[in-house]
Design a protein around this motif. Structure first.
Motif, PDB file in Angstrom:
ATOM      1  N   THR A   3     -56.795  16.489  80.843  1.00  0.00           N
ATOM      2  CA  THR A   3     -56.732  14.652  79.745  1.00  0.00           C
ATOM      3  C   THR A   3     -58.675  14.802  79.950  1.00  0.00           C
ATOM      4  O   THR A   3     -58.496  15.933  81.177  1.00  0.00           O
ATOM      5  CB  THR A   3     -55.691  14.315  80.376  1.00  0.00           C
ATOM      6  N   GLU A   4     -58.812  13.590  79.472  1.00  0.00           N
ATOM      7  CA  GLU A   4     -60.098  13.150  79.932  1.00  0.00           C
ATOM      8  C   GLU A   4     -59.894  12.363  81.420  1.00  0.00           C
ATOM      9  O   GLU A   4     -58.816  12.248  81.974  1.00  0.00           O
ATOM     10  CB  GLU A   4     -60.488  11.915  78.767  1.00  0.00           C
ATOM     11  N   PRO A   5     -61.190  12.034  81.563  1.00  0.00           N
ATOM     12  CA  PRO A   5     -61.430  11.428  83.007  1.00  0.00           C
ATOM     13  C   PRO A   5     -60.735  10.523  83.203  1.00  0.00           C
ATOM     14  O   PRO A   5     -61.425   9.729  82.694  1.00  0.00           O
ATOM     15  CB  PRO A   5     -62.485  12.177  83.772  1.00  0.00           C
ATOM     16  N   VAL A   6     -60.487   9.572  84.015  1.00  0.00           N
ATOM     17  CA  VAL A   6     -60.299   8.477  84.496  1.00  0.00           C
ATOM     18  C   VAL A   6     -60.489   8.072  85.891  1.00  0.00           C
ATOM     19  O   VAL A   6     -59.888   9.196  86.723  1.00  0.00           O
ATOM     20  CB  VAL A   6     -58.589   7.688  83.881  1.00  0.00           C
ATOM     21  N   ASP A  22     -35.702  16.948  77.018  1.00  0.00           N
ATOM     22  CA  ASP A  22     -36.120  17.847  76.287  1.00  0.00           C
ATOM     23  C   ASP A  22     -36.222  18.967  76.555  1.00  0.00           C
ATOM     24  O   ASP A  22     -38.208  19.339  76.231  1.00  0.00           O
ATOM     25  CB  ASP A  22     -36.373  16.897  75.158  1.00  0.00           C
ATOM     26  N   HIS A  23     -35.845  19.569  75.788  1.00  0.00           N
ATOM     27  CA  HIS A  23     -36.746  21.720  75.654  1.00  0.00           C
ATOM     28  C   HIS A  23     -37.390  22.143  77.297  1.00  0.00           C
ATOM     29  O   HIS A  23     -38.520  22.435  76.885  1.00  0.00           O
ATOM     30  CB  HIS A  23     -37.264  22.012  74.479  1.00  0.00           C
ATOM     31  N   SER A  24     -36.821  21.367  78.619  1.00  0.00           N
ATOM     32  CA  SER A  24     -37.712  20.989  79.725  1.00  0.00           C
ATOM     33  C   SER A  24     -37.173  21.425  80.705  1.00  0.00           C
ATOM     34  O   SER A  24     -35.639  20.177  80.583  1.00  0.00           O
ATOM     35  CB  SER A  24     -38.654  20.113  79.449  1.00  0.00           C
ATOM     36  N   ALA A  25     -37.414  22.092  81.623  1.00  0.00           N
ATOM     37  CA  ALA A  25     -36.611  22.387  82.617  1.00  0.00           C
ATOM     38  C   ALA A  25     -36.781  21.093  83.418  1.00  0.00           C
ATOM     39  O   ALA A  25     -36.454  20.723  84.562  1.00  0.00           O
ATOM     40  CB  ALA A  25     -36.016  24.144  83.767  1.00  0.00           C
ATOM     41  N   ASN A  26     -38.360  21.304  83.411  1.00  0.00           N
ATOM     42  CA  ASN A  26     -39.348  20.219  84.707  1.00  0.00           C
ATOM     43  C   ASN A  26     -40.524  20.086  84.722  1.00  0.00           C
ATOM     44  O   ASN A  26     -40.888  20.216  83.440  1.00  0.00           O
ATOM     45  CB  ASN A  26     -39.174  21.091  86.889  1.00  0.00           C
ATOM     46  N   ILE A  27     -40.800  19.362  84.905  1.00  0.00           N
ATOM     47  CA  ILE A  27     -42.720  19.213  84.497  1.00  0.00           C
ATOM     48  C   ILE A  27     -43.248  18.451  85.640  1.00  0.00           C
ATOM     49  O   ILE A  27     -42.609  17.846  86.614  1.00  0.00           O
ATOM     50  CB  ILE A  27     -42.480  17.351  83.399  1.00  0.00           C
ATOM     51  N   TYR A  28     -44.737  19.173  86.010  1.00  0.00           N
ATOM     52  CA  TYR A  28     -45.170  18.739  86.942  1.00  0.00           C
ATOM     53  C   TYR A  28     -46.795  18.368  86.611  1.00  0.00           C
ATOM     54  O   TYR A  28     -47.575  19.102  86.092  1.00  0.00           O
ATOM     55  CB  TYR A  28     -45.071  19.541  88.331  1.00  0.00           C
ATOM     56  N   PHE A  29     -47.240  17.389  87.916  1.00  0.00           N
ATOM     57  CA  PHE A  29     -48.373  17.104  86.930  1.00  0.00           C
ATOM     58  C   PHE A  29     -49.054  15.917  88.325  1.00  0.00           C
ATOM     59  O   PHE A  29     -49.141  15.768  88.876  1.00  0.00           O
ATOM     60  CB  PHE A  29     -49.010  15.709  85.882  1.00  0.00           C
ATOM     61  N   GLN A  56     -59.286  14.016  85.779  1.00  0.00           N
ATOM     62  CA  GLN A  56     -58.708  14.262  84.732  1.00  0.00           C
ATOM     63  C   GLN A  56     -56.923  14.766  85.303  1.00  0.00           C
ATOM     64  O   GLN A  56     -56.889  15.190  86.668  1.00  0.00           O
ATOM     65  CB  GLN A  56     -59.097  16.279  84.403  1.00  0.00           C
ATOM     66  N   PHE A  57     -56.556  14.352  84.523  1.00  0.00           N
ATOM     67  CA  PHE A  57     -54.829  14.520  85.162  1.00  0.00           C
ATOM     68  C   PHE A  57     -54.477  16.435  84.337  1.00  0.00           C
ATOM     69  O   PHE A  57     -54.815  16.626  83.316  1.00  0.00           O
ATOM     70  CB  PHE A  57     -53.253  13.997  83.852  1.00  0.00           C
ATOM     71  N   ASN A  58     -54.373  17.209  85.249  1.00  0.00           N
ATOM     72  CA  ASN A  58     -53.745  18.509  84.029  1.00  0.00           C
ATOM     73  C   ASN A  58     -52.018  18.058  85.020  1.00  0.00           C
ATOM     74  O   ASN A  58     -51.986  17.059  85.627  1.00  0.00           O
ATOM     75  CB  ASN A  58     -53.978  19.337  85.663  1.00  0.00           C
ATOM     76  N   PHE A  59     -51.399  19.436  83.509  1.00  0.00           N
ATOM     77  CA  PHE A  59     -49.548  18.952  83.459  1.00  0.00           C
ATOM     78  C   PHE A  59     -49.553  19.776  83.212  1.00  0.00           C
ATOM     79  O   PHE A  59     -49.742  20.832  82.095  1.00  0.00           O
ATOM     80  CB  PHE A  59     -49.821  17.467  82.672  1.00  0.00           C
ATOM     81  N   CYS A  60     -47.928  20.568  83.185  1.00  0.00           N
ATOM     82  CA  CYS A  60     -47.333  21.947  83.284  1.00  0.00           C
ATOM     83  C   CYS A  60     -45.967  21.169  82.942  1.00  0.00           C
ATOM     84  O   CYS A  60     -45.554  20.520  83.391  1.00  0.00           O
ATOM     85  CB  CYS A  60     -47.319  22.294  84.482  1.00  0.00           C
TER      86      CYS A  60
END
Ligand SMILES: Cc1cc2nc3c(=O)[nH]c(=O)nc-3n(C[C@H](O)[C@H](O)[C@H](O)COP(=O)(O)OP(=O)(O)OC[C@H]3O[C@@H](n4cnc5c(N)ncnc54)[C@H](O)[C@@H]3O)c2cc1C
Length: 387
Positions: free
Chosen positions: A232-235, A250-257, A264-268
């Motif tokens: 993302t943009e930095p905050v 929904d269509h996902s096993a897990n998320i991490y961020f 910035q936020f990094n996410f997956c």
């Protein structure tokens, strides 16, 4: 073809594993050549990672490798002077269901027995740790304060500089096409630019490990499994730990961020089902799926603008754990493959282990335990929970 050089070890792949491995091997006095098909270090899966580093795993071998690696990442600047943007914000695995709470609490027993600094925090304590977390239905979560994150790009480059300084030779834009074998012993490699001799060849080829294995007549159960990520943009900073939600969505096993030091936020997101293959084109499905899940966990993220998404490859094994150690045959063929979603965080731990395998006659009990768990001839029926 006449050999162009004689080395002690040839490492195939200057990625998350091959680069730190070359660093430790060269520092141990070995003459090392690293060959990579791309233009510079870390341009395979390494550059697709988001930089999460943890020892919080459910498998003893991975806990040990994670602990060793975390120590290297977290002290790198102090020891070597280079800023790799390390941040000890910890990992927080949140639980909003009874089942996730039980699964995470059950793991604490093994995690603590292997020396992990981790505890269960109730919902109130998690809210104090992450004031922006959605409190609705929050049961609690695990928190491991020594875990963290850093820049996978800066870290790999730092390892590369140290490897070069210690004498390792890197050849970029060069593809290994064959592994030379004589009397069932590895004798070197042949590339699209020449041939090189070494009694030891290390397969650190990440998502391409099975192709490299077939050059030695071996079949490795490592498949390219594509995952997307974004930034993302930095905050201004408002989240300390890296947050993981292991609950299927929904269509996902897990998320991490997580939020980087620079804001910035990094996410997956882990797609469910897996998306196999080498396609690294971003999709239009990813952002709606991942943003919905992130906003439900941290509602304040709703206003944040996304700068970029990308897609890369996990070198996936059937049980979610790496394969490390000598092949039964040919002699001299060493595997460091199948890192799944954790190859960046395991780089220093695996690199130093490979060096000990090559240089030491007698390995410690701990190293032998790791190698037994991650042996190539295991049955692959287990399923590492935090893969
Ligand atoms: C979206 C995403 C997010 C991720 N986030 C994280 C994270 O937060 N933390 C984490 O630890 N991991 C993460 N990962 C996983 C991590 O990126 C991989 O596990 C890791 O990079 C694998 O390292 P490797 O060295 O095995 O492979 P790579 O880094 O891909 O290195 C292999 C190298 O081998 C070279 N090569 C292959 N075949 C040949 C050949 N024949 N000749 C010459 N060179 C060859 C390639 O060019 C490549 O550079 C993430 C992955 C993705 C896709």
């Amino acid at each position: 073809m006449n050999p162009q050089g004689i080395f002690d070890v040839i490492v195939i792949g200057a990625g998350s594993i091959g680069t730190p491995a070359a660093m430790y091997m060269a520092q141990a006095g070995l003459k090392v050549l690293v060959v990579d098909q791309f233009a510079s270090p870390g341009q395979g899966s390494n550059k697709a990672a988001i930089g999460g580093v943890r020892a919080t795993h459910s498998d003893p071998a991975k806990i040990r490798l994670g602990l060793q690696s975390t120590k290297v990442f977290s002290t790198w600047q102090e020891e070597h002077g280079q800023d790799i943007e390390w941040h000890s914000g910890g990992y927080c695995f949140v639980a909003y269901t009874e089942q996730d709470e039980k699964s995470l609490q059950d793991l604490l027993v093994i995690q603590k027995s292997y020396g992990l600094n981790i505890d269960w925090l109730d919902g109130q304590a998690i809210r104090e740790l992450i004031p922006a977390i959605n409190p609705l239905g929050l049961r609690g979560g695990t928190f491991s304060p020594d875990d963290g994150h850093c820049s996978n790009l800066l870290a790999n480059h730092a390892f590369y500089l140290s490897a070069r300084q210690a004498g390792a030779v890197f050849h970029f834009h060069e593809t290994v096409q064959a592994i030379s074998i004589h009397n069932n012993r590895v004798t070197g490699v042949v590339t699209d630019r020449g041939s090189y001799q070494a009694a030891i060849v290390v397969n650190a080829a990440g998502p391409w490990a099975a192709q490299v294995g077939s050059m030695a007549g071996l079949s490795h159960p490592v498949m390219p499994d594509s995952h997307e990520a974004g930034i993302t943009e930095p905050v201004a900073p408002f989240i300390g730990p890296l947050i993981v939600d292991i609950h299927p969505g929904d269509h996902s096993a897990n998320i991490y961020f997580y939020q980087q030091n620079t804001g910035q936020f990094n996410f997956c997101l882990t797609p469910e089902p897996h998306i196999w293959g080498y396609n690294c084109n971003e999709t239009s499905d990813f952002l709606p799926l991942v943003s919905k899940r992130m906003i439900s966990l941290v509602p304040r993220l709703a206003k944040l603008r996304v700068r970029r998404t990308w897609r890369g490859l996990y070198p996936m094994t059937p049980d979610g754990s790496p394969i490390i150690g000598w092949a039964d045959q040919p002699d001299g063929y060493l595997m460091a493959i199948g890192m799944c979603g954790q190859g960046f965080m395991f780089g220093p731990g695996v690199g130093s282990l490979l060096t000990r395998i090559i240089t030491q006659n007698e390995l410690s009990v701990q190293d032998r335990e790791i190698l037994y768990i991650l042996r190539s001839n295991r049955d692959f029926i287990g399923n590492e929970m935090l893969k």
